[in-house]
Design an enzyme around this catalytic site. Structure first.
Site, short mmCIF file in Angstrom:
data_model
loop_
_atom_site.label_atom_id
_atom_site.label_comp_id
_atom_site.label_asym_id
_atom_site.label_seq_id
_atom_site.Cartn_x
_atom_site.Cartn_y
_atom_site.Cartn_z
CB CYS A 173 -13.90 -12.57 10.47
SG CYS A 173 -13.61 -13.35 9.28
CG LEU A 174 -16.49 -6.88 13.48
CD1 LEU A 174 -15.15 -5.78 13.46
CD2 LEU A 174 -17.09 -5.85 12.17
#
Length: 254
Positions: A169-170
């Site tokens: 996600c990051l």
């Protein structure tokens, strides 16, 4: 003054005169390098990393903090550590809202295993929650045109970014935003990788890309700069509301 003292005095005087740009009486040595003109502020390198982030020039970007996705963050040892991650997300979200910083929320496949965003966002960031970018399959959020449009619409070039799973996600959107010219700071305590090996790999990838790794407390205090800053009220309120000081006292936080 003896001869040794005189030598020290003369050496010190010569150094002082050199520091003053050679303004001694008499001609300068023939091989002296020409003095460089003083640089003005336009010549100085622009600040990067977390030092460039100020309350009025930075947006907060929170990616995929969803009720199902948190169960995939295998780096977290137990439910207590999952609660800690959520605590820091709430602190960052609450502070940003109180300080008037723009916040962009995005989620992935809310109707699948990932589930909806953490319900706390509805209370802490009601408008941002309603405006969240709901991706329907795009993994790297930066590949979603609606998400990039929402980030650009903040008008900020500094991004404080966190994603629930660090590795999925990051890291991809952080690297993509950096490549697109944004100054990105990654918040590591509102992110957790799928495995401990992935966590280490993520730190290496982000660091090599010139992305500062920070956690919520030093990031917010860096934004404030001074506890007399009026925005400090929101900082302390968020800490008190979330029981952060009690958690500090208890110890053994991830």
């Amino acid at each position: 003054m003896n001869s040794q003292d005189r030598r020290h005095f003369m050496a010190g005087s010569a150094g002082a005169m050199a520091a003053l740009g050679g303004l001694a009486v008499g001609s300068a040595p023939a091989n002296a390098a020409p003095s460089k003109p003083a640089r003005n502020s336009k010549d100085l390198p622009m600040m990067q990393g977390h030092a460039a982030c100020k309350i009025d020039n930075t947006a907060v970007v929170l990616i995929d903090h969803q009720v199902g996705t948190i169960g995939w963050a295998g780096e977290l040892a137990n439910d207590e550590e999952r609660q800690q991650l959520k605590m820091w997300v709430r602190v960052m979200a609450g502070f940003a809202k109180s300080a008037g910083m723009p916040v962009v929320l995005t989620s992935s496949l809310e109707n699948e295993a990932q589930g909806p965003l953490l319900p706390e966002f509805k209370t802490l960031l009601p408008q941002e929650y309603e405006a969240r970018v709901q991706r329907t399959g795009v993994i790297n959020a930066w590949d979603d045109t609606a998400f990039v449009k929402a980030v650009r619409a903040t008008g900020k070039k500094n991004l404080i970014m966190g994603g629930l799973t660090t590795d999925v996600c990051l890291v991809p959107p952080a690297l993509s935003a950096k490549a697109d010219g944004f100054n990105v700071v990654a918040l590591m305590d509102i992110s957790a990788a799928c495995t401990r090996i992935a966590a280490q790999n993520c730190r290496e990838l982000l660091g090599k890309a010139g992305i500062d790794l920070m956690t919520v407390t030093p990031m917010i205090t860096s934004l404030l700069g001074n506890y007399k800053n009026p925005a400090s009220a929101g900082f302390f309120k968020a800490f008190e509301r979330e029981g952060v000081f009690q958690a500090f006292g208890k110890g053994n936080l991830r």
